[in-house]
Design an enzyme around this catalytic site. Sequence first.
Site, PDB file in Angstrom:
ATOM      1  N   ASP A 244       2.894 -14.178  -5.360  1.00 40.09           N
ATOM      2  CA  ASP A 244       3.966 -14.290  -4.383  1.00 40.09           C
ATOM      3  C   ASP A 244       4.895 -15.409  -4.861  1.00 40.09           C
ATOM      4  O   ASP A 244       4.593 -16.153  -5.805  1.00 40.09           O
ATOM      5  CB  ASP A 244       3.405 -14.569  -2.978  1.00 40.09           C
ATOM      6  CG  ASP A 244       4.408 -14.199  -1.890  1.00 40.09           C
ATOM      7  OD1 ASP A 244       3.988 -13.992  -0.740  1.00 40.09           O
ATOM      8  OD2 ASP A 244       5.608 -14.083  -2.203  1.00 40.09           O
TER       9      ASP A 244
HETATM   10  C1  GLC Z   1       8.163 -14.017   0.124  1.00 32.31           C
HETATM   11  C2  GLC Z   1       7.061 -13.263   0.792  1.00 32.31           C
HETATM   12  C3  GLC Z   1       6.736 -11.959   0.151  1.00 32.31           C
HETATM   13  C4  GLC Z   1       8.001 -11.370  -0.427  1.00 32.31           C
HETATM   14  C5  GLC Z   1       8.414 -12.267  -1.580  1.00 32.31           C
HETATM   15  C6  GLC Z   1       9.718 -11.793  -2.235  1.00 32.31           C
HETATM   16  O1  GLC Z   1       7.960 -15.385   0.177  1.00 32.31           O
HETATM   17  O2  GLC Z   1       5.835 -13.939   1.047  1.00 32.31           O
HETATM   18  O3  GLC Z   1       6.147 -11.118   1.146  1.00 32.31           O
HETATM   19  O4  GLC Z   1       7.772 -10.053  -0.889  1.00 32.31           O
HETATM   20  O5  GLC Z   1       8.551 -13.621  -1.168  1.00 32.31           O
HETATM   21  O6  GLC Z   1      10.785 -11.934  -1.353  1.00 32.31           O
END
Ligand code: GLC
Length: 718
Positions: A244
Amino acid sequence: MTSERIRSLLSEMTLAEKIGQMCQVQPHGRDQDDQVRAGLIGSLINVVGPDAYHYQALAVEHSRLGIPLLLGRDVIHGFNTIFPIPLGQAASFDPAAVREAAALSAIEAGMACVNWTFSPMIDISRDPRWGRIAESFGEDPLLTALMGQAMIDGYQSQSIAACAKHFVGYGAAEGGRDYSTAMIPSRELHDIYLRPFKHAAQAGVMSFMTAFNEVDGLPCSGNPALTRDLLKTAWGYDGMVVSDWNSITEMIAHGVCANTEEAAERGVAAGVDMEMASRSYFDHLEGLVATGRVKEADINDAVLRILHMKERLGLFERPYGPERQHPGRNHSMTQARNLARKSCVLLSNNDTLPLGGGIHSVALIGPLADAGKDMLGCWVFDADHTLNHSVLSGLRTKLGDRRVIYRPGLPDPRSMDGAMIEDAVMAANSADVVVLCLGEDEGLSGEAHCRAHLELPGRQMELLQRVAACGKPVVTIVFAGRPLLLAEVIEKSSAVLMAWHPGSMAGVAITDILFGEPPTGRLPVSLPRSTGQIPIYYNHKNTGRPPAPDAPSIPSGTPLDPSGFFSTYLDEDHRPLLPFGYGLSYTSFACEGLRLTTETLTEADDLEAEITVTNTGSRTGSELVQLYVRDLVGSVTRPVRELKAFKRVLLAPGESAKLSFSIPVADLAFHAADGTFKVEPGRFQIWLGPDASKGETAWFEVVPSPTNPSGKSGKAKV
Ligand code: GLC
């Protein structure tokens, strides 16, 4: 898993190019041109349309090996057309409709050159304080697994890669605070939180995303037992794992890495194939390979998985995606309207809904009555806002402007300024019926938007009290990204409809229901009476001192003498306000005559049950019959109920239908005391009914099968 083509491609790649594939970057304008042209980036995030086409052309036509980019975007519940938030989609209990919505979203995203969505989010969520419950499918593993699979199939059917996230346990964040510590014992982890992810892996999801949180001291982006040993080895997963956002380098803040170099080393060792946003892989992997701290074999495995995903998407042949045909705005709007309608849950109705012909004028009141953007909910980036339908626009289209008296009542949903309440009360007094639109604006849920207090925001409750005091029928529509505390809302209203955040077609879908389309939604989460009850969920354990079934419902705030030594509160009922699976229609149903084909089975058999459902009311409606099971005695404690199947039946007034269910007894397996995954022989109870709190019941026995006396049906958990 890997074709000759990508093996040969790997053999041509320099180490720098391999490491580049493991990096996902968010560009700002064209600032990544040189890196992409040099083949040092495998994926971009948050570029759509012309910028996406530009970068893909650079990668494919101008880099040395012409490897196409993965172009990722959060297409969570729609792209230009916005569907209900996932929690609302779960309330539809209609995987087919959810699949269709995902497929349309994929077409729209693909037409903007997106080829990877970071969806579905399949975190089990039992804590409505957590802002991301809005993105989840609620508290049940089966419903979450089926909804996750529906989205995966929908996206991937249109050549957009799906991503099962957040692996794992993110919804168990302590205190409902985002990113907080998750303490999940192994059995609970495997039998509850991991189940939807295993289902997603078996459904062929092309990628997984590791979660921000730690589980029992190990951050999920640096835990080889999770991503290497369980996901990739035990489950045999051949897809790709992305971290993430910054979760690799956040292992420094977690306190398990001293610096970004260690973070990169730990991420690769854990089997995280691609780093999102942070740059530790880009900065350190070449040096770590040179010093032997990272094996090039691990780099190769990661790159092969990434190239395999690109190949599965057909990007080597069609880097800009396949020819896509949008089904047309009318079609997509109809789809959004239907799913929005299916997501709404009727919580109470004192014979007020549906609104009949006798209604001449409607006072439409509330800070969310004319709030098209708030209807979309969280995680919306590419919406076509010209499509937004507020409740005001829906009602005016239905009744004409003159018959709708609109008053916001408050300047905005969070306002403490009551100056407009009097005007709203006057409108209520002048109309035949009040439709009150209350709840959360879209900014009160989603990532890092957690709430410790779940009452209606601002002075909304005062607005409700003042309007209700007028004595007119009040239909309250609650918009929210989470369960709110609704006991007084239900008490003061003539009818309450939980609409979550229903998307582009909110106003039209709600008007449909107000004027006759029967509501069909069911709660995917338990509704708490008070924040103090949280976490509260239906598939809980019995404890050694369960409350008596008829334990008194204690009026909250008035501590009474303890009613015995049971697992209850002095000042609150121990039960939810409304249970998982609950929802009303415009008619009533009876579920009778539960019958099992046999009451003695082995784990190789199917449990077959049937029940007769009758529409005992005066309107057509559909009932969602839910099948729950309880393992009465296990080698470990077992939930008091577990959802194992559900079926919907549409019935005219007076009509009956016999519903048959067949579930493999193997579906009753769990991780027993000895760690093996199996069905344990013994006595079980089954319910078939309208929600998790009631239903027709019967008992059955699972006996050891001659061929598998121990009942073992799976390897010991890793
Ligand atoms: C965010 C989220 C994740 C998302 C990613 C890209 O912080 O936790 O669910 O897909 O970043 O935006």
